[in-house]
Design a protein around this motif. Sequence first.
Motif, short mmCIF file in Angstrom:
data_model
loop_
_atom_site.label_atom_id
_atom_site.label_comp_id
_atom_site.label_asym_id
_atom_site.label_seq_id
_atom_site.Cartn_x
_atom_site.Cartn_y
_atom_site.Cartn_z
N THR A 96 25.06 7.60 2.45
CA THR A 96 24.06 7.67 1.38
C THR A 96 22.76 7.11 1.91
O THR A 96 22.71 5.98 2.40
N TYR A 97 21.68 7.90 1.84
CA TYR A 97 20.39 7.50 2.38
C TYR A 97 19.41 7.18 1.27
O TYR A 97 19.38 7.83 0.23
N SER A 98 18.60 6.16 1.53
CA SER A 98 17.49 5.85 0.64
C SER A 98 16.28 6.66 1.06
O SER A 98 16.26 7.29 2.12
N LEU A 99 15.26 6.63 0.24
CA LEU A 99 14.06 7.41 0.52
C LEU A 99 13.39 6.98 1.83
O LEU A 99 12.82 7.81 2.54
N ASN A 100 13.51 5.72 2.20
CA ASN A 100 12.89 5.23 3.43
C ASN A 100 13.39 5.95 4.67
O ASN A 100 12.68 6.05 5.67
N SER A 101 14.60 6.48 4.60
CA SER A 101 15.16 7.19 5.76
C SER A 101 14.43 8.50 6.04
O SER A 101 14.53 9.05 7.13
N PHE A 102 13.70 8.99 5.04
CA PHE A 102 13.00 10.27 5.17
C PHE A 102 11.49 10.11 5.17
O PHE A 102 10.77 11.11 5.13
N SER A 103 11.00 8.88 5.20
CA SER A 103 9.56 8.65 5.10
C SER A 103 8.98 8.21 6.43
O SER A 103 9.65 7.54 7.22
N ASN A 104 7.74 8.60 6.66
CA ASN A 104 7.04 8.13 7.84
C ASN A 104 6.75 6.64 7.72
O ASN A 104 6.73 6.08 6.63
N ALA A 105 6.49 5.98 8.85
CA ALA A 105 6.35 4.52 8.89
C ALA A 105 5.34 4.00 7.88
O ALA A 105 5.59 3.02 7.19
N LYS A 106 4.20 4.65 7.77
CA LYS A 106 3.16 4.13 6.89
C LYS A 106 3.48 4.30 5.42
O LYS A 106 2.77 3.81 4.55
N HIS A 107 4.56 5.04 5.13
CA HIS A 107 4.92 5.29 3.74
C HIS A 107 6.15 4.49 3.31
O HIS A 107 6.67 4.72 2.23
N LEU A 108 6.59 3.53 4.14
CA LEU A 108 7.85 2.86 3.85
C LEU A 108 7.84 2.10 2.53
O LEU A 108 8.88 1.89 1.93
N SER A 109 6.67 1.66 2.11
CA SER A 109 6.61 0.89 0.87
C SER A 109 6.53 1.77 -0.36
O SER A 109 6.56 1.28 -1.48
N ARG A 110 6.46 3.07 -0.18
CA ARG A 110 6.31 3.98 -1.30
C ARG A 110 7.66 4.41 -1.86
O ARG A 110 8.70 4.25 -1.23
N GLN A 111 7.60 4.98 -3.04
CA GLN A 111 8.81 5.47 -3.69
C GLN A 111 8.78 6.99 -3.79
O GLN A 111 9.41 7.56 -4.67
N PHE A 112 8.09 7.61 -2.87
CA PHE A 112 8.00 9.07 -2.85
C PHE A 112 7.64 9.53 -1.44
O PHE A 112 7.20 8.75 -0.59
N GLN A 113 7.82 10.82 -1.21
CA GLN A 113 7.32 11.46 0.01
C GLN A 113 7.15 12.94 -0.31
O GLN A 113 8.06 13.58 -0.83
N VAL A 114 6.01 13.49 -0.01
CA VAL A 114 5.77 14.92 -0.19
C VAL A 114 5.16 15.43 1.10
O VAL A 114 4.23 14.84 1.66
N GLU A 115 5.67 16.54 1.62
CA GLU A 115 5.23 17.04 2.91
C GLU A 115 5.70 18.47 3.13
O GLU A 115 6.48 19.02 2.35
N VAL A 116 5.23 19.03 4.22
CA VAL A 116 5.68 20.36 4.64
C VAL A 116 7.10 20.25 5.17
O VAL A 116 7.46 19.27 5.83
N PHE A 117 7.92 21.23 4.86
CA PHE A 117 9.30 21.29 5.35
C PHE A 117 9.39 22.44 6.33
O PHE A 117 9.12 23.59 6.00
N ASP A 118 9.76 22.14 7.58
CA ASP A 118 9.98 23.19 8.57
C ASP A 118 11.01 22.71 9.58
O ASP A 118 11.57 21.61 9.45
N ALA A 119 11.27 23.52 10.60
CA ALA A 119 12.31 23.20 11.58
C ALA A 119 11.95 21.99 12.43
O ALA A 119 12.82 21.42 13.11
N ASN A 120 10.70 21.58 12.42
CA ASN A 120 10.26 20.42 13.20
C ASN A 120 10.38 19.11 12.43
O ASN A 120 10.08 18.04 12.97
N ARG A 121 10.78 19.19 11.17
CA ARG A 121 10.91 17.98 10.36
C ARG A 121 12.26 17.33 10.66
O ARG A 121 13.30 17.75 10.20
N HIS A 122 12.24 16.29 11.46
CA HIS A 122 13.48 15.64 11.87
C HIS A 122 13.45 14.16 11.54
O HIS A 122 12.48 13.47 11.85
#
Length: 293
Positions: free
Chosen positions: A7-33
Amino acid sequence: MAQNIPTYSLNSFSNAKHLSRQFQVEVFDANRHFKVSYPHRHDFFEVLFLTKGSGFHVIDSSKYKIEPNTVFFMSPGQAHKIEFSSDIEGYIFIFTSEFYLINKNNNNRLLEFPFFFTINQDNPPLIFSDGNDAKFLIQLFTQAIVVTTKSDSPNMELLRSLLDSILNYCASLYKSDEYELSTGKGHLLVKRFFQLVEENYQNNLSVNQYAEKLNITSNHLTQTIRQLTGRTSNDILQSKQILEIKRLLIHTNLTVTQIADQLNFTDQSYFTKFFKKNTGITPHKFRTSYSDS
């Protein structure tokens, strides 16, 4: 080695500068790892809008085809894995309930959407047949990304407003067997019950204990559930157990004995009989048949 579903929290999918946030919105493509494994669960909500590409998205025990202009919705606790082509393109908005609800008087607002905490445990994607609908949603996602990336301190209220527009627009077009239920009297109570079952299923709570958490009588809970779903409270609790067993059979290599122990079945024989009574086949045959398909 036995594998469980992480089970992953949102921080596992956020860039470093967004770690304190409770959201993430971005482009989804094959390079999103990100450093996550599939299948997995989330403790947050997700809206995944795919505009290009193909593949499959497995949510719990349902397998959905990926095609252009498809929107997938996920609630906390659901297990999923995704396989997509190298030309996949789209957008993703992940968020916590706190982020969305912080300024809302109605704390159950998320439960009003027909694609979150679904009554029948199945939430098919929304597929846009009208290109104008897809274009409008692209504009909403694009604007949210712009607001997020143009400043280290983006306008949170504007982002919540854009998310609200995304959810409401999708809800206005979403069709499901429970759409009318989601607008009927008592539906929030039923969906709140489902949410509590999702959060507490491993504790094997009784109907009376769930009613206490909802501050109502067990009779009122049972009558409301039967009126709106045609099912009993115990039937729903058993359905949740079956769903969780299927999740673990499909998405892990835990043995049947290990699954029974994890879900607090003290009798291995009863566990097998319980599953077969509700599905028609044994856990072993279910795992084999799903793998073959």
